[in-house]
Design a protein around this motif. Structure first.
Motif, mmCIF file in Angstrom:
data_model
loop_
_atom_site.group_PDB
_atom_site.id
_atom_site.type_symbol
_atom_site.label_atom_id
_atom_site.label_comp_id
_atom_site.label_asym_id
_atom_site.label_seq_id
_atom_site.Cartn_x
_atom_site.Cartn_y
_atom_site.Cartn_z
ATOM 1 N N UNK A 121 -0.924 0.761 8.466
ATOM 2 C CA UNK A 121 -0.689 0.057 9.970
ATOM 3 C C UNK A 121 -2.048 0.663 10.546
ATOM 4 N N UNK A 122 -3.008 -0.304 10.751
ATOM 5 C CA UNK A 122 -4.138 -0.119 11.353
ATOM 6 C C UNK A 122 -4.241 -1.060 12.559
ATOM 7 N N UNK A 146 -0.698 5.619 3.732
ATOM 8 C CA UNK A 146 -0.242 6.414 2.638
ATOM 9 C C UNK A 146 -1.196 6.373 1.601
ATOM 10 N N UNK A 147 -1.561 7.458 1.070
ATOM 11 C CA UNK A 147 -2.478 7.733 -0.100
ATOM 12 C C UNK A 147 -3.846 7.030 0.023
ATOM 13 N N UNK A 159 -4.357 -2.445 -3.537
ATOM 14 C CA UNK A 159 -2.898 -2.237 -3.953
ATOM 15 C C UNK A 159 -2.922 -1.106 -5.099
ATOM 16 N N UNK A 160 -2.063 -0.288 -5.160
ATOM 17 C CA UNK A 160 -1.968 0.796 -6.147
ATOM 18 C C UNK A 160 -0.507 0.693 -6.795
ATOM 19 N N UNK A 161 0.354 0.135 -6.051
ATOM 20 C CA UNK A 161 1.820 0.270 -6.548
ATOM 21 C C UNK A 161 2.410 -1.315 -6.452
ATOM 22 N N UNK A 243 -0.502 -4.506 9.625
ATOM 23 C CA UNK A 243 0.516 -3.351 8.968
ATOM 24 C C UNK A 243 0.937 -4.322 7.603
ATOM 25 N N UNK A 244 1.231 -3.250 6.843
ATOM 26 C CA UNK A 244 2.004 -3.802 5.581
ATOM 27 C C UNK A 244 2.671 -2.550 4.847
ATOM 28 N N UNK A 245 3.870 -2.912 4.066
ATOM 29 C CA UNK A 245 4.295 -1.788 3.281
ATOM 30 C C UNK A 245 5.286 -2.647 2.275
ATOM 31 N N UNK A 246 5.492 -1.622 1.207
ATOM 32 C CA UNK A 246 6.194 -1.990 0.174
ATOM 33 C C UNK A 246 7.742 -2.341 0.313
ATOM 34 N N UNK A 247 8.291 -3.529 -0.205
ATOM 35 C CA UNK A 247 9.642 -3.654 0.192
ATOM 36 C C UNK A 247 10.389 -3.234 -1.220
#
Length: 253
Positions: A121-122, A146-147, A159-161, A243-247
């Motif tokens: 989130x930036x 994160x990371x 994207x790493x995951x 912003x973004x996150x893994x669901x």
């Protein structure tokens, strides 16, 4: 010659005529056994009158004990060739359920479950005017990273995951200016945030779900047409956020 005549006389004369000729009747005798008066029964071929002392006796026939003649058991012969297999029979009925088995031993502890996760989130505090047709939006404020997967200078999330991601973009429009922004996946525009020029500035938002593979990049791009394209910002307040996150990771899909 005399023997031949005597034989002819025996064959021709009946049995009753023998005494008249002075011939005595003798019992029937086998060549291999004694005379029948000493045996258990008369010869079946002899004529016996009712006045005879041997009349009425039961005839006894000789018997042979087979067990005496039975030889010893011989040795088993060689095994023969196996025969052809028979046809397959019908399946049998299901058997009864067996008893419950004993509880087994406890196994060794497994490895700790590690859940893969990614989020960012930036924000951008300073407003931005587009100076060319396509322009990446850089960010100056890091809220969650994160990371360190998000690069503020380039404005890109790497994207790493792999998995399904939720993405959200919020901007504030500029008075009397057009706002035209894309949410990009690599080099492809996936969603548009647009606001027409107006005398009043407003907040605009766009969000979506995207499947990301390892190595994909997500970023924000301004698109200038024949009008001035701009997004509003101030140093004191945060108007622009991305912003973004893994669901759900790809390993669980």
């Amino acid at each position: 010659m005399a023997a031949s005549a005597l034989m002819l006389l025996v064959l021709v004369l009946p049995m009753g005529a023998w005494p008249s000729l002075g011939l005595s009747r003798r019992p029937c005798v086998h060549c291999c056994r004694p005379a029948w008066p000493r045996a258990a029964a008369p010869c079946p071929y002899a004529r016996v009158s009712s006045g005879d002392q041997w009349w009425g006796l039961l005839q006894v026939r000789p018997t042979i004990d087979i067990s005496i003649l039975k030889g010893e058991k011989g040795e088993a012969g060689p095994r023969g060739h196996p025969g052809r297999s028979g046809k397959e029979g019908l399946p049998g009925f299901r058997g009864l359920q067996g008893p419950k088995g004993q509880k087994g031993q406890v196994g060794p502890p497994g490895a700790l479950c590690q859940h893969a996760y990614a989020a960012f989130s930036v924000g951008r505090r300073k407003g931005l005017h587009s100076a060319k047709d396509f322009q990446a939006v850089p960010f100056d404020t890091e809220l969650v990273n994160v990371d360190s997967a998000f690069n503020l200078a380039s404005g890109r999330f790497h994207c790493a995951v792999p998995g399904i991601y939720f993405l959200s973009l919020n901007v504030h429009t500029w008075n009397y200016k057009e706002t035209y922004v894309h949410i990009m996946l690599n080099q492809r525009a996936t969603a548009v945030l647009y606001a027409q020029p107006s005398e009043r500035s407003v907040m605009q938002a766009q969000s979506l779900l995207l499947p990301l593979a390892a190595g994909d990049t997500v970023w924000v791009r301004m698109f200038q047409r024949d009008r001035d394209n701009a997004i509003y910002g101030e140093h004191g307040d945060l108007y622009i956020t991305f912003s973004g996150h893994l669901v759900k990771p790809a390993t669980e899909l």
